[in-house]
Every structure is written in structure tokens, then in C-alpha cells.
Design an enzyme around this catalytic site. Structure first.
Site, PDB file in Angstrom:
ATOM      1  N   ALA A 119       0.803  -1.223   0.000  1.00  0.00           N
ATOM      2  CA  ALA A 119       0.000   0.000   0.000  1.00  0.00           C
ATOM      3  C   ALA A 119       0.833   1.269   0.000  1.00  0.00           C
ATOM      4  O   ALA A 119       0.327   2.352   0.300  1.00  0.00           O
ATOM      5  CB  ALA A 119      -0.933  -0.004   1.208  1.00  0.00           C
ATOM      6  N   ASN A 163       3.340  -3.996   7.750  1.00  0.00           N
ATOM      7  CA  ASN A 163       4.339  -4.520   6.813  1.00  0.00           C
ATOM      8  C   ASN A 163       4.946  -3.398   5.978  1.00  0.00           C
ATOM      9  O   ASN A 163       6.131  -3.436   5.636  1.00  0.00           O
ATOM     10  CB  ASN A 163       3.691  -5.559   5.892  1.00  0.00           C
ATOM     11  CG  ASN A 163       3.495  -6.891   6.571  1.00  0.00           C
ATOM     12  OD1 ASN A 163       4.448  -7.599   6.849  1.00  0.00           O
ATOM     13  ND2 ASN A 163       2.247  -7.238   6.850  1.00  0.00           N
ATOM     14  N   HIS A 187      -0.584   6.263   4.507  1.00  0.00           N
ATOM     15  CA  HIS A 187       0.809   6.016   4.885  1.00  0.00           C
ATOM     16  C   HIS A 187       1.674   7.142   4.327  1.00  0.00           C
ATOM     17  O   HIS A 187       1.719   7.347   3.114  1.00  0.00           O
ATOM     18  CB  HIS A 187       1.292   4.674   4.339  1.00  0.00           C
ATOM     19  CG  HIS A 187       0.497   3.510   4.839  1.00  0.00           C
ATOM     20  ND1 HIS A 187      -0.256   2.709   4.012  1.00  0.00           N
ATOM     21  CD2 HIS A 187       0.324   3.021   6.091  1.00  0.00           C
ATOM     22  CE1 HIS A 187      -0.853   1.778   4.731  1.00  0.00           C
ATOM     23  NE2 HIS A 187      -0.517   1.942   5.985  1.00  0.00           N
TER      24      HIS A 187
END
EC number: 1.4.1.21
Length: 266
Positions: A133, A196, A226
Site C-alpha cells: 500500500a 508490513n 501512509h
């Protein structure tokens, strides 16, 4: 061009994205020959999707990982979990199968990272880290080579994905809060399936123990954001990716598989 054989470990929604891409001929250089999941029914469902399409070959649903290895796939896509990756990585690499993984968090363990690297070298196989992502691996790696830098990773998410973690409490449903501050190695230990991407950013730049990670819970927040910031003497870069669903992670595997066989590589 000879088609590469492919197998999948972890047969959830992300694996179905990869299979659907294959069935839409977005992965013409691959044949999916095997599937394995903790639930045999899920592995069978994935295999049946391929077999019903009558591609000229068959996909075998496997009851165990050893059975999957006997198929000798060129590549194994792992979309299960960091714990699954830890279990399957070394046997797969020794088998001569390269891996495309989303469970990069497992590589926060420096000893395991070294073992994976050495095993891949000794068996002429590779581990491809899908971007999941986030993005910007090329920028982060370039800056890290170029000069000393500091890297911060900030995540925003709703409280519900945190429900099975130690940081969750009902107050998060109405209260915005930073629920974690530390490095990527600490973060993946606390959130085994949630960060992750933080470990991926760390491995691409300053390492899991040197990146500064902040995870923030926001009431009613949908999806994930993110934000990676890398600062050096000459370069200041920000990579900020918002994703409403996890689909981008599955598509990053598709992109990685296409890149592996492409004559022109981004």
C-alpha cells in the site's frame, strides 16, 4: 516466451486479485499451477476459478505446503501473513522457487533477513518485495545510497482494524490518538499484520531499527494513509499514499510479476 509456473500461498481477497488479473491476460507469462491456504476450501476455490477457465493447464489445490513445493513452481506469491512467510520462505528458496511477498514485516528480524538472503543466493532464487500500500522504494533506496538521512513513517487508520491488537480500547471509537511511537521492529511485533509497509520503507532506506514510526487511530476513518518522509542534506522527499481498501496491495503483486518478466523495467 516460455511461461513461468506460479503458485499462491494465502488464498484470500488479495490472491483473488492476482488470479483475476491472470484470467484477464494481464499476466500472460505465467501459469498458475498450485494454491495453498490454511483452509483447503479457500485453496480449492482459487484453483477452481482457474480450472473452470480452461486455460490449457490445471491448478492443483494443495493440502500442505510440502505438496505445493512438489509442483516445483518458478514463483510463489505469498499473501498470507508474516508468520506464514517465516514458515515457507527457506523451504521455498531451497526448492528453487523465487518468492513474491507482501509480508515484508517478517524481514524486520535481522537474523531471518540474513538467512533468507543467503539461502536465495545459494539456490539461485530471489525474494521480490511487493510495494503493497505504499510506493517510492526507488527514491528511498537512491537517497539512502546517496547520503545519510532520517526517515519517518506515519500511518492513519480507523480504530476497527486495531481491535485485535493490544492497543485497542473502546475510547478509540470517539477519540483521536497516537497508539504507537517507536521503530519498525517494535511496530511489527505489536501489529503483526498492520505495518508490513513500515518495514518495507525501513528496508528500502535506513533499516527497521532506525526509522521512526507513528501509528494514529482516527474515529470513523476509512482506509489507510501512509506517509513516508525522508530527509538528507540535499534531498527532502515525501511519499504519501491513501488507500480506501487493501486492493492496491494485490495489484502491487500483479505489477511485480509483470516487472519480473518485462523487457523494460521501471
Amino acid at each position: 516466451m516460455k511461461a513461468h509456473t506460479l503458485a499462491i500461498v494465502g488464498c484470500g481477497k488479495l490472491a483473488h486479485i492476482v488470479v483475476d488479473a491472470l484470467l484477464k491476460d494481464l499476466l500472460p507469462n505465467y501459469k498458475l499451477i498450485g494454491s495453498y491456504s490454511r483452509s483447503f476450501e479457500k485453496a480449492e476455490e482459487l484453483a477452481n476459478k482457474v480450472n473452470r477457465s480452461k486455460r490449457g493447464y490445471s491448478c492443483k489445490p494443495c493440502h500442505g505446503f510440502d505438496e505445493l513445493l512438489q509442483l516445483k513452481p518458478d514463483y510463489i506469491v505469498e499473501t498470507a501473513s508474516p508468520s506464514a512467510f517465516r514458515e515457507m520462505a527457506i523451504p521455498a528458496l531451497k526448492n528453487g522457487s523465487s518468492i513474491v511477498t507482501l509480508s515484508i514485516g517478517a524481514l524486520a528480524d535481522a537474523d531471518f533477513y540474513e538467512t533468507v538472503q543467503q539461502t536465495a543466493l545459494e539456490n539461485n532464487s530471489r525474494v521480490h518485495l511487493a510495494s503493497g500500500a505504499i510506493g517510492g522504494f526507488d527514491v528511498m533506496r537512491t537517497i539512502a545510497l546517496m547520503e545519510q538521512s532520517t526517515v519517518t513513517f506515519t500511518a492513519k487508520k480507523g480504530p476497527n482494524p486495531l481491535k485485535k491488537t493490544k492497543v485497542y480500547e473502546d475510547a478509540l471509537q470517539t477519540e483521536k490518538r497516537e497508539v504507537f511511537k517507536g521503530d519498525a521492529k517494535e511496530a511489527i511485533a505489536l501489529f503483526p499484520t498492520q505495518v508490513n509497509v513500515a518495514v518495507a520503507a525501513a528496508l528500502a532506506s535506513v533499516g527497521p531499527e532506525n526509522i521512526k514510526v507513528s501509528i494514529n487511530s482516527i474515529p470513523d476513518y476509512v482506509g489507510d494513509d501512509h506517509r513516508i518522509e525522508i530527509k538528507g542534506e540535499q534531498i527532502h522527499a515525501i511519499i504519501d499514499v491513501y488507500s480506501k481498501t487493501a486492493q492496491i496491495a494485490g495489484w502491487s503483486v500483479v505489477n511485480t510479476l509483470r516487472n519480473i518478466v518485462s523487457p523494460i523495467v521501471f
